[in-house]
Design a protein around this motif. Structure first.
Motif, PDB file in Angstrom:
ATOM      1  N   GLN A  24      -4.435 -10.845   1.071  1.00  0.00           N
ATOM      2  CA  GLN A  24      -5.117 -12.115   1.315  1.00  0.00           C
ATOM      3  C   GLN A  24      -6.239 -12.354   0.313  1.00  0.00           C
ATOM      4  O   GLN A  24      -6.508 -13.487  -0.068  1.00  0.00           O
ATOM      5  CB  GLN A  24      -5.690 -12.115   2.743  1.00  0.00           C
ATOM      6  N   ALA A  25      -6.898 -11.286  -0.114  1.00  0.00           N
ATOM      7  CA  ALA A  25      -8.026 -11.414  -1.046  1.00  0.00           C
ATOM      8  C   ALA A  25      -7.589 -11.359  -2.509  1.00  0.00           C
ATOM      9  O   ALA A  25      -8.423 -11.444  -3.409  1.00  0.00           O
ATOM     10  CB  ALA A  25      -9.045 -10.308  -0.771  1.00  0.00           C
ATOM     11  N   GLY A  26      -6.296 -11.194  -2.740  1.00  0.00           N
ATOM     12  CA  GLY A  26      -5.806 -11.120  -4.107  1.00  0.00           C
ATOM     13  C   GLY A  26      -5.793  -9.717  -4.681  1.00  0.00           C
ATOM     14  O   GLY A  26      -5.475  -9.526  -5.863  1.00  0.00           O
ATOM     15  N   ASP A  27      -6.136  -8.714  -3.863  1.00  0.00           N
ATOM     16  CA  ASP A  27      -6.136  -7.326  -4.334  1.00  0.00           C
ATOM     17  C   ASP A  27      -4.704  -6.799  -4.409  1.00  0.00           C
ATOM     18  O   ASP A  27      -3.877  -7.072  -3.536  1.00  0.00           O
ATOM     19  CB  ASP A  27      -6.961  -6.438  -3.394  1.00  0.00           C
ATOM     20  N   LEU A  28      -4.438  -6.017  -5.443  1.00  0.00           N
ATOM     21  CA  LEU A  28      -3.111  -5.424  -5.607  1.00  0.00           C
ATOM     22  C   LEU A  28      -2.988  -4.184  -4.741  1.00  0.00           C
ATOM     23  O   LEU A  28      -3.766  -3.241  -4.862  1.00  0.00           O
ATOM     24  CB  LEU A  28      -2.879  -5.066  -7.078  1.00  0.00           C
ATOM     25  N   ARG A  29      -2.015  -4.178  -3.847  1.00  0.00           N
ATOM     26  CA  ARG A  29      -1.769  -3.042  -2.962  1.00  0.00           C
ATOM     27  C   ARG A  29      -0.454  -2.387  -3.381  1.00  0.00           C
ATOM     28  O   ARG A  29       0.566  -3.052  -3.552  1.00  0.00           O
ATOM     29  CB  ARG A  29      -1.687  -3.472  -1.497  1.00  0.00           C
ATOM     30  N   LYS A  30      -0.486  -1.053  -3.535  1.00  0.00           N
ATOM     31  CA  LYS A  30       0.665  -0.316  -4.047  1.00  0.00           C
ATOM     32  C   LYS A  30       1.202   0.646  -2.979  1.00  0.00           C
ATOM     33  O   LYS A  30       0.420   1.379  -2.355  1.00  0.00           O
ATOM     34  CB  LYS A  30       0.278   0.459  -5.298  1.00  0.00           C
ATOM     35  N   PHE A  31       2.521   0.649  -2.822  1.00  0.00           N
ATOM     36  CA  PHE A  31       3.159   1.496  -1.822  1.00  0.00           C
ATOM     37  C   PHE A  31       4.372   2.197  -2.423  1.00  0.00           C
ATOM     38  O   PHE A  31       5.014   1.680  -3.333  1.00  0.00           O
ATOM     39  CB  PHE A  31       3.609   0.663  -0.616  1.00  0.00           C
ATOM     40  N   ILE A  32       4.646   3.378  -1.887  1.00  0.00           N
ATOM     41  CA  ILE A  32       5.858   4.100  -2.252  1.00  0.00           C
ATOM     42  C   ILE A  32       6.625   4.404  -0.972  1.00  0.00           C
ATOM     43  O   ILE A  32       6.039   4.557   0.103  1.00  0.00           O
ATOM     44  CB  ILE A  32       5.535   5.409  -3.015  1.00  0.00           C
ATOM     45  N   LYS A  33       7.934   4.473  -1.090  1.00  0.00           N
ATOM     46  CA  LYS A  33       8.758   4.704   0.097  1.00  0.00           C
ATOM     47  C   LYS A  33       8.717   6.177   0.494  1.00  0.00           C
ATOM     48  O   LYS A  33       8.783   7.067  -0.362  1.00  0.00           O
ATOM     49  CB  LYS A  33      10.193   4.269  -0.155  1.00  0.00           C
ATOM     50  N   SER A  34       8.588   6.410   1.791  1.00  0.00           N
ATOM     51  CA  SER A  34       8.571   7.772   2.310  1.00  0.00           C
ATOM     52  C   SER A  34       9.943   8.415   2.151  1.00  0.00           C
ATOM     53  O   SER A  34      10.982   7.767   2.330  1.00  0.00           O
ATOM     54  CB  SER A  34       8.177   7.760   3.789  1.00  0.00           C
ATOM     55  N   GLU A  35       9.926   9.700   1.850  1.00  0.00           N
ATOM     56  CA  GLU A  35      11.173  10.453   1.736  1.00  0.00           C
ATOM     57  C   GLU A  35      11.199  11.636   2.692  1.00  0.00           C
ATOM     58  O   GLU A  35      12.005  12.560   2.527  1.00  0.00           O
ATOM     59  CB  GLU A  35      11.350  10.933   0.297  1.00  0.00           C
ATOM     60  N   THR A  36      10.310  11.629   3.681  1.00  0.00           N
ATOM     61  CA  THR A  36      10.279  12.714   4.661  1.00  0.00           C
ATOM     62  C   THR A  36      10.413  12.162   6.066  1.00  0.00           C
ATOM     63  O   THR A  36       9.828  11.131   6.402  1.00  0.00           O
ATOM     64  CB  THR A  36       8.973  13.528   4.543  1.00  0.00           C
ATOM     65  N   ASP A  37      11.167  12.850   6.885  1.00  0.00           N
ATOM     66  CA  ASP A  37      11.374  12.426   8.272  1.00  0.00           C
ATOM     67  C   ASP A  37      10.109  12.579   9.114  1.00  0.00           C
ATOM     68  O   ASP A  37       9.985  11.967  10.182  1.00  0.00           O
ATOM     69  CB  ASP A  37      12.503  13.235   8.907  1.00  0.00           C
ATOM     70  N   ASP A  38       9.151  13.390   8.662  1.00  0.00           N
ATOM     71  CA  ASP A  38       7.932  13.618   9.437  1.00  0.00           C
ATOM     72  C   ASP A  38       7.134  12.326   9.639  1.00  0.00           C
ATOM     73  O   ASP A  38       6.398  12.189  10.624  1.00  0.00           O
ATOM     74  CB  ASP A  38       7.044  14.658   8.746  1.00  0.00           C
ATOM     75  N   ASP A  39       7.265  11.392   8.714  1.00  0.00           N
ATOM     76  CA  ASP A  39       6.491  10.157   8.808  1.00  0.00           C
ATOM     77  C   ASP A  39       6.955   9.255   9.943  1.00  0.00           C
ATOM     78  O   ASP A  39       6.255   8.310  10.315  1.00  0.00           O
ATOM     79  CB  ASP A  39       6.547   9.395   7.485  1.00  0.00           C
TER      80      ASP A  39
END
Length: 266
Positions: A104-119
């Motif tokens: 909403q504020a224009g900040d860049l948010r970065k994510f990676i996909k989880s590869e573990t079942d624990d999450d």
């Protein structure tokens, strides 16, 4: 008459041709379509790149949050935007294992996909928690004024009336928390005679509390203040849950059984 009819027919033909031409022109405008490929890539659990904390899970057409108080949100990916309700967040980068967007504020948010079942443990609660009081709170007392004995009674009753409060997640995404409102019963007796007995709701304070605030607030509590020649004074608190914003409204029960309200502070 024949000439008039011919003229009218001619005008109608011209109008129909004009409408058809306009319709053909508008047909060139195409609506934005959802990207099913982008939605498919978003499926799964996503982790905030910097903190390595679980941020959200995309499943079907719904995004779930690890915070049990945040309601799931229906989403679409249209063009280069992530659409959550009426909000659009520009997508900066997307692949099978990387997802970047601007909040909403224009900040860049970065994510990676989880590869573990624990999450998946973070989403063990599939039913979102609705924050509310779960028990009836009762309090009463006897006070004296002018040689007379008055007995007042208050009961704070949880209801199933939902109050939706808008928050923003750590990623700057708008989320909604749901709470239950209360109904407060107030009774006043003079000896054995009932002077007042009524259920109070937050809508009854609409004249003293701004509507925009009232929509996200709950009627939290009612406190006895004092008794004087005007009657018995109670203070009602209307607050936005989990926030510091509250209104306090004096609720005066007169000896004639009439109720009046006056804003004290906010």
């Amino acid at each position: 008459m024949k000439v008039t009819s011919i003229i009218l027919i001619g005008i109608c033909v011209l109008l129909l041709a004009s409408c058809k031409q306009q319709g053909d022109t508008s047909g060139a405008l195409t609506e934005e379509e959802e990207s099913t490929e982008a939605k498919a890539m978003l499926q799964g659990i996503w982790i905030e790149d910097e903190t390595q904390e679980v941020a959200f899970r995309a499943e079907g057409d719904t995004i779930y949050y690890p915070d049990s108080a945040s309601q799931p949100a229906y989403f679409l990916i249209v063009g280069d935007s992530l659409c959550l309700g009426a909000n659009r967040y520009p997508i900066a980068k997307q692949s099978q294992y990387v997802f970047w967007f601007r909040n909403q504020a224009g900040d860049l948010r970065k994510f990676i996909k989880s590869e573990t079942d624990d999450d998946t443990i973070a989403f063990a609660h599939r039913q979102p928690e609705i924050l509310t009081a779960t028990e009836v709170i009762k309090i009463d007392s006897v006070v004296f004024f002018g040689g007379d004995r008055y007995h007042w009674y208050i009961a704070v009753n949880p209801t199933k009336y939902k109050v939706v409060k808008t928050n923003y997640s750590n990623e700057g995404v708008r989320v909604e928390n749901v709470y239950y409102d209360n109904i407060i019963h107030v009774s006043l007796y003079k000896g054995a005679a009932c002077l007042f007995s009524r259920d109070l709701t937050k809508q009854m304070y609409a004249a003293d509390v701004p509507q925009e605030f009232l929509e996200q607030a709950i009627l939290g509590n009612m406190h006895y203040d004092r008794i004087d020649a005007r009657g018995v004074h109670f203070d009602a608190t209307l607050c936005i849950p989990d926030g510091a914003s509250c209104y306090m409204v004096e609720t005066l029960i007169g000896f004639d059984g009439k109720m009046t309200m006056k804003l004290l502070e906010n």
